[in-house]
Design a protein around this motif. Sequence first.
Motif, mmCIF file in Angstrom:
data_model
loop_
_atom_site.group_PDB
_atom_site.id
_atom_site.type_symbol
_atom_site.label_atom_id
_atom_site.label_comp_id
_atom_site.label_asym_id
_atom_site.label_seq_id
_atom_site.Cartn_x
_atom_site.Cartn_y
_atom_site.Cartn_z
ATOM 1 N N LEU A 49 54.759 17.545 2.312
ATOM 2 C CA LEU A 49 54.872 18.901 1.765
ATOM 3 C C LEU A 49 54.282 19.894 2.756
ATOM 4 N N GLU A 82 52.868 13.918 0.205
ATOM 5 C CA GLU A 82 51.502 14.328 0.516
ATOM 6 C C GLU A 82 51.477 15.805 0.898
ATOM 7 N N PRO A 83 50.699 16.640 0.192
ATOM 8 C CA PRO A 83 50.595 18.057 0.572
ATOM 9 C C PRO A 83 49.938 18.203 1.946
ATOM 10 N N ASP A 136 48.223 20.735 2.987
ATOM 11 C CA ASP A 136 46.920 21.386 2.863
ATOM 12 C C ASP A 136 46.670 21.729 1.399
ATOM 13 N N GLU A 137 45.502 22.291 1.140
ATOM 14 C CA GLU A 137 45.138 22.613 -0.238
ATOM 15 C C GLU A 137 46.019 23.711 -0.820
ATOM 16 N N MET A 189 49.183 24.136 -0.309
ATOM 17 C CA MET A 189 50.422 23.518 -0.779
ATOM 18 C C MET A 189 50.183 22.720 -2.060
ATOM 19 N N ARG A 190 49.062 22.021 -2.123
ATOM 20 C CA ARG A 190 48.725 21.278 -3.334
ATOM 21 C C ARG A 190 48.590 22.232 -4.522
ATOM 22 N N THR A 191 47.898 23.349 -4.303
ATOM 23 C CA THR A 191 47.710 24.325 -5.372
ATOM 24 C C THR A 191 49.039 24.899 -5.838
ATOM 25 N N GLU A 200 50.856 22.234 -8.001
ATOM 26 C CA GLU A 200 50.113 21.935 -9.227
ATOM 27 C C GLU A 200 50.184 23.092 -10.213
ATOM 28 N N LEU A 238 55.113 15.630 -10.791
ATOM 29 C CA LEU A 238 54.491 15.494 -9.481
ATOM 30 C C LEU A 238 54.067 14.054 -9.205
ATOM 31 N N LEU A 287 51.981 13.166 -6.066
ATOM 32 C CA LEU A 287 51.385 13.632 -4.816
ATOM 33 C C LEU A 287 50.643 12.496 -4.119
ATOM 34 N N GLY A 288 50.829 12.411 -2.823
ATOM 35 C CA GLY A 288 50.225 11.344 -2.037
ATOM 36 C C GLY A 288 51.289 10.435 -1.452
#
Length: 319
Positions: free
Chosen positions: A147, A175-176, A178-179, A181-183, A186, A197, A199-200
Amino acid sequence: MDHVAGQLDPRRVVVSSFSYRAALLDDWDVLHVHWPENLVRHRRKTRAWVRTALLVALLCRVRFRGSGVVRTLHNVAPHEEGGLVERTVLTLLDRSVTCHVRLNEATHGRADTPMVTIPHGHYRAEMAGPSNGSHAAGRGLMFFGFLRPYKGIDALVSAFADVSDPEERLVIAGEPADEAMRTLVERAAASDPRLELHLGFLPDEELAELVASVALVVLPYKEIHNSGVVFAALSLARPVLVPENDVTAALRREVGPEWVHGFHHPLEADHLAQALAAAGSRDAGIRPDLGGRDWSAVAAQYTTVFEDCAGRAVQEDPR
């Protein structure tokens, strides 16, 4: 490309995994480079400077020994632009290239450097899909892969939010980077229960099951030139929705129009709905034509390139 290395004839090509220690100290004939920016980049600035200095030393060794350098051109340019020093060093590397390998006919390299076209391989053996072998369409959409910002995931979740069908689903797996992208994903999932989702890192078997559960794989990339994700999806007999350009149009002609659907930015809900409808109407008993993309055939072509470059290195060795 581990798939290439695994198919090379060890009587003709001996493969060594890259490390700067091996590159600077071991005896070898040809250096094969895929994403040259990865040779210098590191999240810690001091490590990036060390890598840059090591690459300069390696290029000096290449020049002194007359070694062959093969570069596979995955992209026209790095997805994230580096600084002036990085661009300068990578330009020096590109001037050392003996042969460029492109994955499609639309890629252009240096006019003074030989160019060979070797297609990207498929993943039918690695991603066999469900044990029942069914190619029937699943339900919903999916994005998978690393991601990263350039992949347009923000545009995808925005377009999907405008899809009115309450029973639809969007799977995002990977896998995002960075944070941020994760945020992003989510928060999107928190506001839309239709978004699923994963993720990972996912093992091939688990990823194949997820891909086989959907009807369509969406790659909303801001720009697309080559993508292993496309061939992973096609290997599992899942159509893809991709930005329309010369490369994706050529792939459509190769594998069949029911497998490659195009859109022009910005990505909208109608693009998703139309591609989903087309994916749902396809014949579940057919697979895309990926002839000529077996890794054994790909490796055989790389072998010819490596041997040619090694032969030139021996002829031009200044020692």
